[in-house]
Design a protein around this motif. Structure first.
Motif, mmCIF file in Angstrom:
data_model
loop_
_atom_site.group_PDB
_atom_site.id
_atom_site.type_symbol
_atom_site.label_atom_id
_atom_site.label_comp_id
_atom_site.label_asym_id
_atom_site.label_seq_id
_atom_site.Cartn_x
_atom_site.Cartn_y
_atom_site.Cartn_z
ATOM 1 N N ILE A 138 4.106 5.487 -5.670
ATOM 2 C CA ILE A 138 4.060 5.441 -7.131
ATOM 3 C C ILE A 138 2.984 6.397 -7.640
ATOM 4 O O ILE A 138 3.215 7.171 -8.585
ATOM 5 N N ASP A 139 1.826 6.367 -7.025
ATOM 6 C CA ASP A 139 0.724 7.258 -7.439
ATOM 7 C C ASP A 139 1.082 8.714 -7.250
ATOM 8 O O ASP A 139 0.611 9.575 -7.995
ATOM 9 N N SER A 161 0.832 -1.202 0.000
ATOM 10 C CA SER A 161 0.000 0.000 0.000
ATOM 11 C C SER A 161 0.868 1.254 0.000
ATOM 12 O O SER A 161 0.595 2.223 -0.721
ATOM 13 N N VAL A 162 1.924 1.255 0.804
ATOM 14 C CA VAL A 162 2.844 2.394 0.848
ATOM 15 C C VAL A 162 3.524 2.577 -0.504
ATOM 16 O O VAL A 162 3.629 3.699 -1.014
ATOM 17 N N HIS A 206 4.511 11.936 -14.083
ATOM 18 C CA HIS A 206 5.967 12.031 -14.283
ATOM 19 C C HIS A 206 6.532 10.700 -14.748
ATOM 20 O O HIS A 206 6.151 9.652 -14.267
ATOM 21 N N ALA A 207 7.472 10.780 -15.649
ATOM 22 C CA ALA A 207 8.082 9.567 -16.212
ATOM 23 C C ALA A 207 9.131 8.987 -15.330
ATOM 24 O O ALA A 207 9.658 9.375 -14.447
#
Length: 116
Positions: A109-110, A103-104, A115-116
């Motif tokens: 990531i989200d 979850s972390v 952004h690439a």
């Protein structure tokens, strides 16, 4: 089957099979007329079970205790069941930890958005 065939079918190395036999995880494997190990299908079933115990984090000492109890016969079933129940609790706790960790990671990531 030979040790090489058993290794291939079990996904373990021949070295690991010999080690497991030496420490008592595998009961004495039968021998053919030449004196070479001769693994049976039941040996492979036992190896699959041991592999599951190992990949779920059961310590080798606990695996050896379980194997010893198993060899002692059906009267040890309650103790073996208790061992597996305790191990299951540890596995479930580890899964919960990993779920939180995932979850972390997903949140991080989200946070990068586009952004690439």
């Amino acid at each position: 089957m030979t040790i090489q065939e058993a290794a291939q079918r079990s996904g373990l190395t021949a070295h690991t099979l010999r080690y497991y036999e030496r420490i008592g995880l595998i009961p004495s494997v039968g021998r053919n007329v030449s004196g070479h190990r001769d693994y049976a299908e039941r040996d492979l079933e036992w190896l699959r079970f041991l592999t599951k115990l190992r990949t779920t984090g059961m310590p080798i000492a606990d695996m050896c205790r379980y194997a010893d109890l198993s060899r002692q016969g059906p009267h040890t079933a309650p103790e073996r069941k208790a061992m597996l129940e305790q191990h299951r609790e540890r596995v479930e706790a580890r899964i919960a930890e990993l779920t939180q960790d995932l979850s972390v990671l997903n949140h991080k990531i989200d946070s990068y958005g586009g952004h690439a």
